[in-house]
Design a protein around this motif. Structure first.
Motif, PDB file in Angstrom:
ATOM      1  N   SER A 150       0.861  -1.173   0.000  1.00 44.11           N
ATOM      2  CA  SER A 150       0.000   0.000   0.000  1.00 44.11           C
ATOM      3  C   SER A 150       0.900   1.227   0.000  1.00 44.11           C
ATOM      4  O   SER A 150       1.926   1.259   0.698  1.00 44.11           O
ATOM      5  CB  SER A 150      -0.904   0.015   1.239  1.00 44.11           C
ATOM      6  OG  SER A 150      -1.793   1.116   1.196  1.00 44.11           O
TER       7      SER A 150
ATOM      8  N   GLN B  59     -10.348  -7.140   2.593  1.00 47.59           N
ATOM      9  CA  GLN B  59     -11.203  -7.871   1.663  1.00 47.59           C
ATOM     10  C   GLN B  59     -10.827  -9.352   1.638  1.00 47.59           C
ATOM     11  O   GLN B  59      -9.688  -9.734   1.903  1.00 47.59           O
ATOM     12  CB  GLN B  59     -11.095  -7.267   0.268  1.00 47.59           C
ATOM     13  CG  GLN B  59     -11.560  -5.819   0.176  1.00 47.59           C
ATOM     14  CD  GLN B  59     -13.013  -5.646   0.588  1.00 47.59           C
ATOM     15  OE1 GLN B  59     -13.890  -6.371   0.120  1.00 47.59           O
ATOM     16  NE2 GLN B  59     -13.259  -4.680   1.473  1.00 47.59           N
TER      17      GLN B  59
ATOM     18  N   PRO C 140      -4.726  -0.839  -1.479  1.00 49.72           N
ATOM     19  CA  PRO C 140      -4.859   0.441  -0.761  1.00 49.72           C
ATOM     20  C   PRO C 140      -5.504   0.276   0.622  1.00 49.72           C
ATOM     21  O   PRO C 140      -6.677  -0.070   0.728  1.00 49.72           O
ATOM     22  CB  PRO C 140      -5.746   1.276  -1.696  1.00 49.72           C
ATOM     23  CG  PRO C 140      -5.663   0.610  -3.034  1.00 49.72           C
ATOM     24  CD  PRO C 140      -5.499  -0.841  -2.735  1.00 49.72           C
TER      25      PRO C 140
ATOM     26  N   GLY D 151      -6.214   2.638   2.667  1.00 48.42           N
ATOM     27  CA  GLY D 151      -7.224   3.677   2.858  1.00 48.42           C
ATOM     28  C   GLY D 151      -8.593   3.300   2.332  1.00 48.42           C
ATOM     29  O   GLY D 151      -9.611   3.836   2.790  1.00 48.42           O
ATOM     30  N   GLN D 152      -8.635   2.387   1.391  1.00 47.12           N
ATOM     31  CA  GLN D 152      -9.905   1.918   0.837  1.00 47.12           C
ATOM     32  C   GLN D 152     -10.377   0.618   1.494  1.00 47.12           C
ATOM     33  O   GLN D 152     -11.381   0.038   1.090  1.00 47.12           O
ATOM     34  CB  GLN D 152      -9.765   1.720  -0.672  1.00 47.12           C
ATOM     35  CG  GLN D 152      -9.422   2.984  -1.432  1.00 47.12           C
ATOM     36  CD  GLN D 152      -9.184   2.726  -2.909  1.00 47.12           C
ATOM     37  OE1 GLN D 152      -9.638   1.733  -3.467  1.00 47.12           O
ATOM     38  NE2 GLN D 152      -8.464   3.638  -3.559  1.00 47.12           N
ATOM     39  N   GLY D 153      -9.624   0.151   2.483  1.00 49.37           N
ATOM     40  CA  GLY D 153      -9.986  -1.074   3.183  1.00 49.37           C
ATOM     41  C   GLY D 153      -9.704  -2.346   2.398  1.00 49.37           C
ATOM     42  O   GLY D 153     -10.186  -3.429   2.757  1.00 49.37           O
ATOM     43  N   SER D 154      -8.885  -2.237   1.350  1.00 54.09           N
ATOM     44  CA  SER D 154      -8.629  -3.404   0.497  1.00 54.09           C
ATOM     45  C   SER D 154      -7.909  -4.521   1.241  1.00 54.09           C
ATOM     46  O   SER D 154      -8.019  -5.699   0.861  1.00 54.09           O
ATOM     47  CB  SER D 154      -7.810  -2.986  -0.728  1.00 54.09           C
ATOM     48  OG  SER D 154      -8.514  -2.029  -1.490  1.00 54.09           O
TER      49      SER D 154
ATOM     50  N   GLU E 157      -0.914  -3.283  -5.822  1.00 57.51           N
ATOM     51  CA  GLU E 157      -1.316  -2.318  -4.798  1.00 57.51           C
ATOM     52  C   GLU E 157      -2.573  -2.795  -4.082  1.00 57.51           C
ATOM     53  O   GLU E 157      -3.547  -3.225  -4.710  1.00 57.51           O
ATOM     54  CB  GLU E 157      -1.559  -0.940  -5.407  1.00 57.51           C
ATOM     55  CG  GLU E 157      -1.836   0.121  -4.366  1.00 57.51           C
ATOM     56  CD  GLU E 157      -2.090   1.494  -4.955  1.00 57.51           C
ATOM     57  OE1 GLU E 157      -2.381   2.425  -4.162  1.00 57.51           O
ATOM     58  OE2 GLU E 157      -2.009   1.647  -6.187  1.00 57.51           O
TER      59      GLU E 157
END
Length: 206
Positions: free
Chosen positions: A7, A40, A32, A34-37, A30
Motif C-alpha cells: 500500500s 477484503q 490500498p 485507505g480503501q480497506g482493500s 497495490e
C-alpha cells in the motif's frame, strides 16, 4: 515471479526498495489500506492478519517486514545484501526486530491508537506520547548503530531500506530528523540510490 502486495506510503516501502535494489523478478500489486482493500476476502486469503506487506513466493506466502527483507536478500545472493556469517546475520535480525517491534509500534500508537485502547482519552494519551517515544528510538539508533555509512557498517544490507523508514515515521509525528546527524547521513545515502528513488515514486513520495 514474486508477487509483492503493498500500500502506498506504508512500511511496505522497505521491501519495495529492496526488491528493486536486487533486481528481483516481481509484480507489484497495490492493496490500498485507505480503501480497506487489506480487509477484503481475496487479500485475507493470502494474509489472514490483514496487514501489509505480503510477498508471495514459489514456496508460499511470507508476511512481516523482517522476514520478507531477509528472504529477498537470501534469494538474491549476487546482491550481497545478506550479511556474511552467523553473527552478522543475527545482528541484522536484531536490528530489524527492533525496528518492527519497537519503532514501528511506537509509530502505530500515533496512527492506530484504537488497536490498543477504546476510550478517546486513552487514545489521545498514546498519540501525545508517540512523538517522544519515536525521538527516543531515533536517538538510540543514531548513537548505537555503526552507520558507517550503512546500518551494519560499510556494506549495504537488507536492513538499510527498513532503517530508511524511520525518517518517514518521525516526519509523520512532527519530529525532526535533523538532530540525528548519522541518521540524516544514512537517509541521504539511501536517497541517492536509484532503487530508493524508484520505490518512492511508486509510493507517490517525494
Amino acid at each position: 515471479m514474486l508477487k509483492f502486495y503493498y500500500s502506498k506510503g506504508s512500511s511496505a516501502l522497505a521491501a519495495h526498495i529492496l526488491l528493486l535494489e536486487v533486481a528481483a523478478d516481481f509484480a507489484a500489486i497495490e492493496v490500498p489500506i485507505g480503501q480497506g482493500s487489506h480487509q477484503q476476502a481475496d487479500f485475507l486469503a493470502r494474509n489472514p492478519k490483514g496487514r501489509i506487506p505480503v510477498l508471495e513466493t514459489p514456496d508460499g506466502v511470507i508476511t512481516e517486514n523482517p522476514a520478507i527483507l531477509e528472504y529477498i536478500a537470501a534469494t538474491h545472493p549476487a546482491s550481497a545484501t545478506l550479511p556474511n556469517g552467523i553473527f552478522a546475520q543475527s545482528e541484522a535480525r536484531s536490528l530489524c526486530a527492533y525496528l518492527c517491534a519497537t519503532v514501528h509500534v511506537a509509530f502505530a500508537h500515533l496512527k492506530r491508537a484504537p488497536r490498543w485502547a477504546d476510550t478517546i482519552a486513552a487514545q489521545d494519551d498514546m498519540r501525545q506520547v508517540a512523538p517522544r517515544n519515536l525521538a527516543a528510538c531515533a536517538a538510540y539508533l543514531d548513537q548505537c548503530l555503526r552507520l558507517g555509512p550503512w546500518a551494519m557498517g560499510s556494506s549495504y544490507t537488507y536492513c538499510d531500506p527498513y532503517l530508511f523508514l524511520i525518517g518517514h515515521w518521525l516526519a509523520a509525528a512532527d519530529v525532526s530528523l535533523a538532530p540525528y546527524e548519522r541518521l540524516v547521513a544514512h537517509r541521504d545515502a539511501m536517497l541517492a540510490r536509484p532503487a530508493t528513488q524508484a520505490a518512492m515514486a511508486a509510493h507517490d513520495l517525494d
